[in-house]
Structure formats: C-alpha cells, structure tokens
Design a protein around this motif. Structure first.
Motif, PDB file in Angstrom:
ATOM      1  N   PRO A  57      74.147 -10.352  57.932  1.00 56.29           N
ATOM      2  CA  PRO A  57      74.989 -10.940  56.887  1.00 56.29           C
ATOM      3  C   PRO A  57      74.675 -10.346  55.513  1.00 56.29           C
ATOM      4  O   PRO A  57      73.517 -10.079  55.189  1.00 56.29           O
ATOM      5  N   SER A  58      75.739 -10.124  54.723  1.00 59.66           N
ATOM      6  CA  SER A  58      75.573  -9.638  53.356  1.00 59.66           C
ATOM      7  C   SER A  58      75.532 -10.847  52.438  1.00 59.66           C
ATOM      8  O   SER A  58      76.530 -11.564  52.304  1.00 59.66           O
ATOM      9  N   VAL A  59      74.407 -11.042  51.777  1.00 55.82           N
ATOM     10  CA  VAL A  59      74.252 -12.258  50.958  1.00 55.82           C
ATOM     11  C   VAL A  59      75.138 -12.249  49.721  1.00 55.82           C
ATOM     12  O   VAL A  59      75.274 -13.276  49.057  1.00 55.82           O
ATOM     13  N   LEU A  84      71.130  -6.732  51.510  1.00 55.60           N
ATOM     14  CA  LEU A  84      71.059  -7.036  50.077  1.00 55.60           C
ATOM     15  C   LEU A  84      71.666  -5.887  49.283  1.00 55.60           C
ATOM     16  O   LEU A  84      71.181  -4.753  49.365  1.00 55.60           O
ATOM     17  N   ASP A  85      72.718  -6.173  48.530  1.00 57.46           N
ATOM     18  CA  ASP A  85      73.388  -5.134  47.741  1.00 57.46           C
ATOM     19  C   ASP A  85      72.802  -5.080  46.335  1.00 57.46           C
ATOM     20  O   ASP A  85      72.960  -6.031  45.563  1.00 57.46           O
ATOM     21  N   VAL A  86      72.152  -3.972  46.031  1.00 55.28           N
ATOM     22  CA  VAL A  86      71.598  -3.773  44.694  1.00 55.28           C
ATOM     23  C   VAL A  86      72.591  -2.929  43.891  1.00 55.28           C
ATOM     24  O   VAL A  86      72.811  -1.755  44.197  1.00 55.28           O
ATOM     25  N   THR A 197      85.481   0.274  49.831  1.00 50.62           N
ATOM     26  CA  THR A 197      84.871   0.912  48.660  1.00 50.62           C
ATOM     27  C   THR A 197      83.802  -0.044  48.128  1.00 50.62           C
ATOM     28  O   THR A 197      84.106  -1.222  47.865  1.00 50.62           O
ATOM     29  N   PRO A 198      82.551   0.416  47.993  1.00 47.43           N
ATOM     30  CA  PRO A 198      81.486  -0.499  47.562  1.00 47.43           C
ATOM     31  C   PRO A 198      81.819  -1.140  46.212  1.00 47.43           C
ATOM     32  O   PRO A 198      82.424  -0.506  45.353  1.00 47.43           O
ATOM     33  N   GLY A 199      81.437  -2.391  46.060  1.00 49.20           N
ATOM     34  CA  GLY A 199      81.693  -3.051  44.764  1.00 49.20           C
ATOM     35  C   GLY A 199      81.764  -4.563  44.872  1.00 49.20           C
ATOM     36  O   GLY A 199      81.191  -5.274  44.069  1.00 49.20           O
ATOM     37  N   PHE A 200      82.454  -5.036  45.897  1.00 51.10           N
ATOM     38  CA  PHE A 200      82.571  -6.493  46.042  1.00 51.10           C
ATOM     39  C   PHE A 200      82.986  -6.851  47.466  1.00 51.10           C
ATOM     40  O   PHE A 200      83.480  -5.986  48.212  1.00 51.10           O
ATOM     41  N   GLY A 201      82.793  -8.103  47.787  1.00 50.18           N
ATOM     42  CA  GLY A 201      83.119  -8.567  49.130  1.00 50.18           C
ATOM     43  C   GLY A 201      84.579  -8.960  49.256  1.00 50.18           C
ATOM     44  O   GLY A 201      85.338  -8.944  48.279  1.00 50.18           O
ATOM     45  N   GLY A 202      84.975  -9.268  50.483  1.00 51.69           N
ATOM     46  CA  GLY A 202      86.319  -9.796  50.727  1.00 51.69           C
ATOM     47  C   GLY A 202      87.422  -8.763  50.775  1.00 51.69           C
ATOM     48  O   GLY A 202      88.602  -9.127  50.765  1.00 51.69           O
ATOM     49  N   GLN A 203      87.066  -7.472  50.838  1.00 53.33           N
ATOM     50  CA  GLN A 203      88.105  -6.436  50.895  1.00 53.33           C
ATOM     51  C   GLN A 203      88.544  -6.207  52.349  1.00 53.33           C
ATOM     52  O   GLN A 203      87.831  -6.563  53.297  1.00 53.33           O
ATOM     53  N   VAL A 227      78.080  -0.267  59.925  1.00 54.27           N
ATOM     54  CA  VAL A 227      79.337  -0.353  59.171  1.00 54.27           C
ATOM     55  C   VAL A 227      79.258  -1.569  58.257  1.00 54.27           C
ATOM     56  O   VAL A 227      78.601  -2.554  58.584  1.00 54.27           O
ATOM     57  N   ASP A 228      79.930  -1.489  57.136  1.00 51.26           N
ATOM     58  CA  ASP A 228      79.832  -2.550  56.136  1.00 51.26           C
ATOM     59  C   ASP A 228      81.127  -2.613  55.337  1.00 51.26           C
ATOM     60  O   ASP A 228      81.529  -1.615  54.728  1.00 51.26           O
ATOM     61  N   GLY A 229      81.736  -3.784  55.359  1.00 52.57           N
ATOM     62  CA  GLY A 229      82.934  -4.016  54.551  1.00 52.57           C
ATOM     63  C   GLY A 229      84.117  -4.405  55.408  1.00 52.57           C
ATOM     64  O   GLY A 229      84.523  -3.657  56.289  1.00 52.57           O
ATOM     65  N   GLY A 230      84.628  -5.608  55.169  1.00 54.29           N
ATOM     66  CA  GLY A 230      85.804  -6.079  55.909  1.00 54.29           C
ATOM     67  C   GLY A 230      85.536  -6.299  57.382  1.00 54.29           C
ATOM     68  O   GLY A 230      86.464  -6.225  58.206  1.00 54.29           O
ATOM     69  N   ILE A 231      84.281  -6.585  57.712  1.00 53.17           N
ATOM     70  CA  ILE A 231      83.934  -6.768  59.135  1.00 53.17           C
ATOM     71  C   ILE A 231      84.302  -8.184  59.588  1.00 53.17           C
ATOM     72  O   ILE A 231      83.895  -9.185  58.991  1.00 53.17           O
ATOM     73  N   ALA A 249      78.211  -8.117  57.599  1.00 51.87           N
ATOM     74  CA  ALA A 249      79.390  -8.961  57.348  1.00 51.87           C
ATOM     75  C   ALA A 249      79.052 -10.003  56.294  1.00 51.87           C
ATOM     76  O   ALA A 249      78.056 -10.722  56.426  1.00 51.87           O
ATOM     77  N   GLY A 250      79.881 -10.064  55.269  1.00 45.01           N
ATOM     78  CA  GLY A 250      79.694 -11.052  54.215  1.00 45.01           C
ATOM     79  C   GLY A 250      80.579 -12.251  54.443  1.00 45.01           C
ATOM     80  O   GLY A 250      80.140 -13.289  54.946  1.00 45.01           O
ATOM     81  N   THR A 251      81.869 -12.082  54.149  1.00 46.88           N
ATOM     82  CA  THR A 251      82.823 -13.190  54.235  1.00 46.88           C
ATOM     83  C   THR A 251      82.882 -13.791  55.640  1.00 46.88           C
ATOM     84  O   THR A 251      82.951 -15.018  55.787  1.00 46.88           O
ATOM     85  N   ALA A 252      82.838 -12.931  56.660  1.00 52.64           N
ATOM     86  CA  ALA A 252      82.978 -13.429  58.046  1.00 52.64           C
ATOM     87  C   ALA A 252      81.812 -14.341  58.438  1.00 52.64           C
ATOM     88  O   ALA A 252      81.948 -15.173  59.336  1.00 52.64           O
TER      89      ALA A 252
END
Ligand SMILES: O=C(CO)[C@@H](O)[C@H](O)COP(=O)(O)O
Length: 273
Positions: A57-59, A84-86, A197-203, A227-231, A249-252
C-alpha cells in the motif's frame, strides 16, 4: 544376495570399514560443496528464483498525519511492505511530502516492516546515506533523475548496496526501454514501472505502459518488477499478466472499507495471472 542393488539396509552386510567408506562416498555425493570429487559435476544447478508476489500500500493515499497508524493498519491487514513517496517539491514541481527524518521516525514505530522508499527528488543519490541510517529497506531511484546515465545509475545502485539497502530503478511512464535503461537496470535488484505520472494518487492506470512491463520481464526474468499507479484488482491482473510481481496501491487499499480484503484481492489478482 549377490547382485542385489545396494540399498542403505544392505550396508549392514558390509565389513565395518567398507560400511564407513560407503557412507562417506554417499555423503560426499550429496554434499554440493565438495567440488574436489569427480562427482562435483553432478551438482544441481541453482533453481531459478521466481520473483515473489507482493502487495504494498502507498501511504500517500492514507491519512499522512497518521503515518505510523496507517502503516500499522496496512501491515496488520496483510501488506507485504509499505510504499513511501518522498517528494522534494522540485523534481515534481509543487509536490512535497517528507524526507529521511520522517522515514526514521516511522522506522521506530515499525522495526520489522519492509519500507519501500520511492524517491521523486532531484539528485536522489544525495539522500542514500541518510535513508540507510533512517532504516529504509529499499530505495527506488528514478532513471530520469540519474542523468539518464547507466554509469550514474550504476554508481547510485552500488552506493545503496554498500549502505545495506536494496535498490530499484524507477521509470516514468514516458521513459522507453532503450539500451541505456536496460544497461542501468542490470545493477538494480528491482525495476519500478510507473503506471501513472508520479505526483499524486487517484490517477487512471496507463495501459500503454503494459508493453514496457512485458519487455522488462523478458529482459529480466528473475528481477522483481513493480508497478505503481492506478492499481486496482483489474489493472493488477493486467500488470501481472505482462510480468509484474509487485503492486503498489494507494486508493485501492486506503480507499477500501475492508483493507484486509482489498490487499487479499490484489494479491489474488497478481497470483492468478
Ligand atoms: O507515487 C505515486 C503517485 O505519484 C503512487 O504511489 C500513488 O500514491 C499511488 O496511488 P493510487 O494511484 O494507487 O491511488
């Protein structure tokens, strides 16, 4: 009886020193390290290591003000690691999260967790020492922030390894797999193919990245491929079919009512493909 095949029980019919010689030879045959024996050629080749399926999970999608609580919640729900996204506010203009000090603070709360630190920063190598001291398990460095240079990437990967961390090469969706990227990736334990595209969740998941995931798996059959983003359950299955074994996965996860179920379903999607 003469001519019987030799079995372990038949050693009881041997003279004592014959029995010891027989058992010694049998032990030597079974010992993979005894190369001085002619039987060394019978050693088994190491089995290929299949990359392990893992969900992290992406916090960023959790409550960042409750970082330790969110991390624990995800781990207790079955997460294999926490991502953890820095962001330094510079590499992605305006996007700023936290740095090594916060990773260190989180490590105190979670001494055993696998902390997967994705550096979306300019000059990522400058943070490696601090991140190693902070307790990062793996750092993910963007090829695009390493001057797109295999030599710079290799030096950064070597430094991360010397500091005791695993290291992954992160690729923005627009980065193609040319010979420089493939050469750079050789020095890394893992490759992260960003599917947004890195920057924010929910894409939304970028399906056009899937052929790159497939090419990466063909080029590196035993490397971890993240893989990371929109998962989601559906896109995780597509990514896994293309060759990914790790999904961030963040939002999921944090958007789900039941975190355990969300993580379990994502893992099933990765495993089924
Ligand atoms: O690094 C990033 C985005 O820059 C990711 O880690 C996101 O945080 C994933 O969030 P979802 O797309 O799963 O909501």
């Amino acid at each position: 009886m003469d001519g019987d095949p030799v079995t372990l029980s038949s050693t009881s019919r041997l003279r004592p020193w014959h029995r010891w010689a027989f058992l010694f030879c049998l032990g030597a045959l079974a010992h993979p390290g005894l190369g001085f024996l002619p039987f060394g050629a019978m050693e088994l080749a190491p089995a290929p290591v299949a990359p392990q399926v893992r969900v992290g999970p992406s916090v960023l999608a959790g409550d960042l003000a409750m970082l330790a609580t969110e991390t624990r919640r995800a781990l207790r729900a079955g997460a294999d690691f926490v991502h953890l996204d820095v962001f330094d506010g510079n590499w992605i203009k305006g996007a700023f999260t936290f740095g090594p000090m916060v990773v260190r603070a989180l490590r105190r709360h979670e001494p055993k967790a696998y902390l997967d630190v994705h550096l979306c920063v300019t000059q990522p190598a400058q943070y490696l020492d601090e991140l190693a001291k902070a307790g990062a398990s793996r750092v993910l460095l963007h090829f695009e922030a390493l001057d797109r240079s295999p030599a710079v990437a290799k030096a950064a990967a070597q430094l991360a390894h010397q500091l005791g961390m695993e290291v992954g090469l992160a690729l923005a969706p627009q980065t193609h797999l040319d010979s420089d990227v493939l050469e750079a990736a050789e020095s890394f334990d893992a490759v992260l193919a960003m599917t947004v595209t890195p920057g924010f969740g929910g894409q939304a998941f970028m399906h056009e990245v899937l052929p790159k995931v497939h090419q990466l798996r063909e080029a590196f059959p035993h490397k971890s491929l993240e893989v990371d983003g929109g998962i989601t359950v559906r896109t995780a299955a597509l990514a896994a079919a293309a060759g990914a074994n790790e999904a961030v996965a963040g939002t999921a996860v944090f958007g789900a009512k039941d975190l355990r179920r969300a993580i379990r379903d994502l893992r099933k999607s990765l495993e089924r493909s």
